[in-house]
Design an enzyme around this catalytic site. Structure first.
Site, PDB file in Angstrom:
ATOM      1  N   PHE A 229       0.861  -1.187   0.000  1.00 56.09           N
ATOM      2  CA  PHE A 229       0.000   0.000   0.000  1.00 56.09           C
ATOM      3  C   PHE A 229       0.893   1.231   0.000  1.00 56.09           C
ATOM      4  O   PHE A 229       1.711   1.417   0.910  1.00 56.09           O
ATOM      5  CB  PHE A 229      -0.915   0.039   1.221  1.00 56.09           C
ATOM      6  N   ASP A 335       9.263   3.324   1.648  1.00 57.76           N
ATOM      7  CA  ASP A 335       8.032   3.985   2.096  1.00 57.76           C
ATOM      8  C   ASP A 335       7.913   3.807   3.604  1.00 57.76           C
ATOM      9  O   ASP A 335       7.501   2.759   4.092  1.00 57.76           O
ATOM     10  CB  ASP A 335       6.831   3.372   1.369  1.00 57.76           C
ATOM     11  N   LYS A 366       2.327  10.517   8.474  1.00 57.76           N
ATOM     12  CA  LYS A 366       1.654  10.008   9.672  1.00 57.76           C
ATOM     13  C   LYS A 366       2.200  10.617  10.971  1.00 57.76           C
ATOM     14  O   LYS A 366       1.923  11.764  11.267  1.00 57.76           O
ATOM     15  CB  LYS A 366       1.669   8.483   9.674  1.00 57.76           C
ATOM     16  N   THR A 391       1.309  24.594  -5.157  1.00 58.00           N
ATOM     17  CA  THR A 391       1.144  25.841  -4.414  1.00 58.00           C
ATOM     18  C   THR A 391       1.741  25.739  -3.012  1.00 58.00           C
ATOM     19  O   THR A 391       2.567  26.550  -2.602  1.00 58.00           O
ATOM     20  CB  THR A 391      -0.345  26.226  -4.315  1.00 58.00           C
TER      21      THR A 391
END
Length: 512
Positions: A229, A335, A366, A391
């Site tokens: 994931f 990751d 997280k 932005t």
């Protein structure tokens, strides 16, 4: 740490949950209070206002006030994924309050994203500082208009805990965003190396990219693993393989996936079989790199496949994976969105591997309360401005929170304590697994702090019953129960958790 203002002290006092105030709003308790009889070390200030144990005040969960709040919310917001309707002002430390005043020991922690507990005094102090006020009301477009404090803020927060060998950072908004931009960096890096480090784009490349065609839009890929994931944006979703519901109906890139090791437990009893399994997966990775129809720019991997079922591999696997990526000039992206910031007993979970050369990029979010990716190679900066840009490019307010989180982690040695508490908790769960072998299967996470999981044949019913035992706990994959307590989770909390688990497994609290 600066002294708290009178206003903050009042706010903290108001966040305390008492049985008297809760009973005014709910029915009599349905289960006895859990109180451990062990003696523990002195209580730090961020645990001082915690209740002694979970407190359940309603006969049904969700209770009447929660049900009313859910119905009101559902009129304007999709509530089908809702777990708990929370009263955050009444939550404290490791304890999460719902709208009915039920107080749950929270070992799910907002899907592993709360590091220091609810209403942490130091974070409340940071949140009400003048520096935070400026960051909130003067939010900059960082790529164009960074604050004159931005370099110092980066160096005293995200870069102060940068993985070894990675001395630069690109800040982002969320974990998916961090991975998505890391993929872009990998693609731009590969084409820069193929084209020639200082060579400019050709007219053909500039023209064809506007029509989504090669050579300007080249056919390249990211290799991920089965059960992985990495997020829900377009590129990250193409590397996510955990559940069909995440991906169905969404167009995806035709990118390769390799098998992730399926280990047998306990690890010490299956070393030969597990090494054979890891070698099989490594051979598959190398075969895909050599033969996949579109060149693979990077391999992305989680230290522990969290959403996919808390699937582990040994340091041997990751060391060999790093060797393979280097041999084939493929970048390695680790990751650490869920595994990072201390829960495994190391600040970054990949530190457990003892790599001789660092990954090319490490993504985070997280528990950091902000997001981004670390890198070291200067050529991972695009060759021109505005190629890696949006932005906001992160959020200075969240960066200030991460700085305070880091300071608290270091001051209280919370990473080391997570390792020690995890060792204690794992030993308790090992004993419980021997007592209930059919209910606690494939216990895993030994030596990885509180990042512990097991498989349950009645997982969803078990999770629901644990609410009535006063614990908010989560699952992942098809059958796994995963523990994601905060860094302030102690041996006292471990005792309460294990006692609650046994009350459910023994049948004292019935599974629905």
């Amino acid at each position: 740490m600066a002294p708290l203002s009178p206003a903050l002290r009042t706010l903290l006092r108001s966040s305390r949950t008492t049985a008297t105030s809760a009973l005014r709003r709910g029915a009599p308790p349905v289960a006895p209070t859990l109180v451990s009889r062990r003696t523990y070390a002195a209580v730090p200030e961020f645990l001082a206002d915690e209740p002694a144990a979970p407190r359940i005040l309603t006969n049904v969960i969700p209770g009447p006030l929660s049900q009313q709040a859910i119905q009101k919310l559902d009129n304007i917001f999709d509530t089908r994924s809702l777990n708990t309707i929370c009263d955050y002002e009444n939550s404290v430390g490791n304890y999460l309050s719902d709208a009915d005043g039920n107080m749950f020991l929270d070992v799910y922690a907002q899907i592993a994203s709360i590091p220091l507990g609810y209403n942490n005094p130091q974070l409340l102090h940071t949140a009400t500082s003048a520096e935070m006020a400026s960051a909130l009301i003067n939010r900059p477009a960082i790529g164009n208009f960074p604050s004159h404090h931005w370099a110092d803020q980066l160096q005293t927060s995200v870069l102060s805990v940068a993985p070894v060998g990675l001395n630069q950072v690109f800040t982002a908004m969320a974990g998916s965003d961090a991975n998505e931009t890391a993929y872009k960096a990998a693609f731009m890096f590969r084409r820069r190396m193929e084209r020639g480090e200082e060579k400019d784009f050709s007219e053909e490349e500039l023209a064809t990219c506007m029509n989504n065609q090669a050579p300007g839009s080249p056919q390249m890929s990211i290799l991920s693993f089965k059960k992985a994931f990495h997020g829900r944006l377009f590129a990250t979703l193409s590397t996510t393989r955990s559940k069909p519901v995440h991906k169905i109906d969404i167009p995806a890139f035709d990118w390769p996936q390799a098998s992730f090791p399926h280990l047998k437990y306990p690890l010490e009893n299956h070393e030969e079989e597990n090494m054979a399994e890891e070698n099989r997966c490594l051979e598959e990775v190398e075969h895909l790199i050599r033969t996949w129809k579109n060149p693979i720019a990077a391999v992305v991997v989680e230290p522990i496949q969290s959403e996919g079922g808390d699937n582990h591999a040994t340091p041997y696997f990751f060391k060999k994976l790093r060797q393979i990526t280097q041999q084939h000039n493929v970048l390695m992206i680790v990751d650490e969105v869920q595994t990072g910031v201390g829960a495994t007993g190391r600040f970054w979970a990949h530190e457990h591997w003892n790599l001789t050369t660092p990954p090319d990029m490490v993504t985070f979010s997280k528990k950091a309360q902000t997001a981004g990716y670390y890198f070291g190679d200067p050529y991972l900066r695009p060759n021109k401005p505005y190629r890696q840009f949006n932005t906001w490019m992160g959020d200075p307010a969240r960066l200030l929170l991460f700085r305070s989180i880091i300071e608290e982690i270091k001051r209280h040695k919370l990473v080391e304590k997570a390792g020690l508490t995890g060792r204690y908790l794992y030993s308790l769960l090992e004993d419980l697994a021997k007592k209930y072998p059919g209910q606690i299967q494939n216990l895993r996470g030994k030596g990885r702090g509180t990042f512990i999981a097991w498989d349950s044949p009645n997982r969803d019913k078990f999770l629901a019953a644990m609410k009535y035992a006063g614990v908010n706990i989560g699952g992942c994959g098809e059958h796994a129960v995963r523990l994601r307590p905060m860094l302030i989770f102690t041996e006292k909390h471990a005792d309460i958790l294990v006692e609650a688990i046994e009350r459910v497994l023994s049948g004292e609290i019935k599974m629905p």
